[in-house]
Design an enzyme around this catalytic site. Structure first.
Site, mmCIF file in Angstrom:
data_model
loop_
_atom_site.group_PDB
_atom_site.id
_atom_site.type_symbol
_atom_site.label_atom_id
_atom_site.label_comp_id
_atom_site.label_asym_id
_atom_site.label_seq_id
_atom_site.Cartn_x
_atom_site.Cartn_y
_atom_site.Cartn_z
ATOM 1 C CG HIS A 255 205.866 2.666 81.318
ATOM 2 N ND1 HIS A 255 206.411 2.008 80.254
ATOM 3 C CD2 HIS A 255 206.279 3.951 81.242
ATOM 4 C CE1 HIS A 255 207.128 2.871 79.542
ATOM 5 N NE2 HIS A 255 207.059 4.051 80.112
ATOM 6 C CD GLU B 21 212.740 7.897 75.296
ATOM 7 O OE1 GLU B 21 212.257 7.320 76.260
ATOM 8 O OE2 GLU B 21 212.083 8.259 74.300
ATOM 9 C CG ASP C 263 212.549 3.482 76.672
ATOM 10 O OD1 ASP C 263 212.371 2.252 76.753
ATOM 11 O OD2 ASP C 263 211.621 4.306 76.696
ATOM 12 C CB CYS D 34 212.553 13.189 82.049
ATOM 13 S SG CYS D 34 212.490 12.504 80.385
HETATM 14 C C1 PEP Z 1 212.642 6.973 79.703
HETATM 15 O O1 PEP Z 1 212.624 6.084 78.840
HETATM 16 O O2 PEP Z 1 213.605 7.165 80.476
HETATM 17 C C2 PEP Z 1 211.471 7.842 79.881
HETATM 18 C C3 PEP Z 1 211.500 8.855 80.719
HETATM 19 O O3 PEP Z 1 210.337 7.517 79.178
HETATM 20 P P1 PEP Z 1 209.353 6.319 79.626
HETATM 21 O O4 PEP Z 1 209.825 5.806 80.970
HETATM 22 O O5 PEP Z 1 207.988 6.863 79.700
HETATM 23 O O6 PEP Z 1 209.539 5.333 78.536
HETATM 24 MG MG MG Z 2 211.072 6.126 77.328
#
Ligand code: PEP
Ligand code: MG
Length: 562
Positions: free
Chosen positions: A190, A425, A449, A496
């Site tokens: 993150h 995910e 994820d 995403c």
């Molecule tokens: C993902 O897991 O791809 C996602 C977009 O969510 P995050 O990266 O915030 O866990």
């Molecule tokens: Mg995620």
């Protein structure tokens, strides 16, 4: 000139002055022999340290008031009070009078106070963290350890760190930080994602060699090539930094006319205008958890309503997909008081946490969202649930939406139920994607994820970065399964995860049938350009060839990446 390599994370480069962030290095010297301590001198040192700590707390209070609001800044008033607490200060002075050095007196007496708070319940126990913060300020002053304030770095800083947490990174000022390089960390951690959203050039996972970069050195961080260069040449410096890329205005279609939405991922208000300026077709992922981090309690309904409304008005003609709270895993919120987990990434994350009882946490967020949906630009609002693994979770979450809507109606409050979706995910979600698509308006694939769970490879751990590869056939097949499952329903399918923002993969993703790609704004232009050059039928052939591969190396060869 030293040239180090790591994982390019934000595909931009920046040059500036190295500053090390070393939060964990407050080591006390050995205790001196009794008789060699001068209590008067130690008392004076303690007083000076208190003054320095007081000034630091006041600076932090002002910044917090500016950036997050007066209420949240109040925590620093409590910190200042600890510095004047008669019991604590008296105990420290007594210890100094008995020939203890100021730093050992502070460390010992704070340890006692911390232990007492930790023995209490709930919010009182949380005060122990406040005490640690104040103790560390005093010790930094006494030991002359300069731990830099991440939210207040001088312009042109290249920030170097062992690792950064998501909230460390969220607090960085993109106008001041020229670049970031870390010893550990992966591309989809993150912290790396936030740096990318803030368009801060970044290289992660450089390894131990990064420690050899001295404080104050001139450093170039090339996030495209994954390089950290100490003492770069004039030519290298000239190549770094802001190339003002042209913006592709409006929607783009493939060469044969299939429109693909290219949206931005955002985590804060500060990212909205840059995302719009870079030509994003709306927001494909608004990570609302950043509203909840680094504070004493959750944001109230109005604050959440304001944040969502700001996103909607930044994109009045586009869709804004807001994800409900996704904490747990690496994003912990101390004030939730959740039990410690052995495997936080397999624990109470995402929708699981919202559905579990945490007061009115979920209801408050849903109320804010439904109210925003009835606002001026509310038509564009879409809401999605994170980390879904069971149909029951979606059903329970939709039932909560219904009951919140009924509550608002009975109070006579304007509201509208927006488009509802889920993130895909988990491998389980890909397997029940047909059932999810029947119940929802859209699915959005979170490959960060999804790759972690399909490959059993921690997204944060650069030692298994080779395994955490969305180009593994197993991950590609999970994506294909999801898109195919939604065919024949009315649900659209987007992506995403960070994979969506890699222009080298745009043709593959169009071929896999995605309708929308959402990414850090910094790659919107490159992806839009790739979309316009793509032919859908050829893209499908490419996707089929990739899906037929057995190894990630074969996939790379098929995609021409080797
Ligand atoms: C993902 O897991 O791809 C996602 C977009 O969510 P995050 O990266 O915030 O866990
Ligand atoms: Mg995620």
């Amino acid at each position: 000139m030293t040239d180090l390599s790591g994982v390019g994370s934000t595909p931009l480069s920046g040059v500036g002055t190295a500053r090390w962030y070393r939060p964990g290095t407050l080591e006390l010297p050995d205790r001196p022999d009794p008789g060699s301590v001068d209590p008067e001198a130690e008392r004076a040192r303690f007083e000076e340290a208190r003054d320095e700590a007081r000034a630091g707390i006041e600076r932090a209070r002002e910044q917090a008031a500016d950036r997050v609001g007066e209420d949240e800044a109040a925590v620093f008033e409590a910190h200042a009070q600890f510095l004047d607490d008669p019991q604590l200060v008296g105990d420290i002075e007594d210890a100094i009078a008995e020939e203890t050095t100021a730093e050992h007196a502070v460390a010992d007496r704070f340890a006692d106070a911390i232990e007492q708070f930790e023995a209490m319940d709930g919010r009182m126990a949380e005060r122990a963290d406040d005490l640690r913060d104040v103790r560390d300020r005093l010790l930094r002053a006494l030991l002359d350890v300069d731990i830099i304030d991440l939210a207040d770095l001088p312009a042109g800083t290249v920030l170097l760190a062992e690792r950064l947490t998501p909230s460390d990174t969220a607090g960085l000022d993109p106008d001041a930080v020229a670049a970031v390089a870390t010893v550990t960390g992966g591309r989809t951690s993150h912290a790396a994602i936030i740096a990318r959203s803030l368009a801060i050039p970044a290289v992660v996972g450089v390894g131990e060699a990064l420690h050899d970069v001295p404080e104050g050195a001139a450093v170039l961080v090339d996030g495209e090539a994954g390089r950290v260069v100490v003492d770069p040449t004039d030519d290298q410096r000239a190549g770094a930094g802001g190339v003002d890329a042209p913006v592709v205005e409006g929607r783009v279609s493939t060469a044969d006319g299939r429109e693909i939405e290219v949206a931005a991922n955002v985590g804060s208000r500060a990212e909205l205008d840059p995302a719009s300026a870079r030509g994003a077709d709306g927001v494909g992922l608004f990570r609302t958890e950043f509203l909840f981090l680094d504070r004493e309690g959750p944001p109230d309904e109005d604050e959440q309503y304001e944040a969502v409304t700001a996103a909607l008005s930044a994109f009045p003609d586009d869709r804004v997909v807001v994800r409900t709270l996704d904490v747990g895993g690496d994003k912990s919120v101390p004030y939730f008081d959740t039990p410690e987990e052995t495997n936080p990434f397999l624990g109470q994350r995402g929708i699981r946490l919202s559905l579990a009882a945490h007061g009115n946490l979920f209801e408050t967020q849903l109320r804010a969202l439904l109210r925003a949906g009835a606002g001026e630009d509310g038509d564009g609002l879409a809401v999605m649930f994170p980390l879904v693994s069971q149909v029951e979770e979606v059903e329970a979450a939709l039932a909560r939406v219904e009951s919140v809507a009924a509550g608002l109606a009975s109070e006579g409050v304007d509201h509208a139920v927006p488009q509802m979706g889920a993130m895909v995910e988990t491998p389980a979600a890909t397997d029940v994607a047909d059932a999810l698509a029947e119940r929802l308006d859209f699915l959005s694939i979170g490959t960060n994820d999804l790759t972690q769970y399909v490959m059993a490879a921690d997204r944060e751990n650069d030692a298994v970065a080779d395994c955490h590869d969305p180009l593994h056939p197993a991950v590609l097949r999970a994506i294909d399964r999801t898109v195919s499952a939604a065919e024949g329903t009315d649900a659209w399918v987007g992506m995403c995860g960070e994979m969506a923002g890699d222009p080298a993969l745009t043709e593959l993703l169009v071929g896999l049938g995605l309708d929308e790609l959402s990414m850090s704004a910094v790659t919107v232009l490159a992806v839009k350009e790739r979309v316009t050059g793509t032919d859908t039928a050829e893209a499908r052939e490419l996707a089929d060839a990739a899906l037929a591969c057995e190894t990630r190396e074969e996939v790379r060869v098929v995609l021409g990446l080797e």
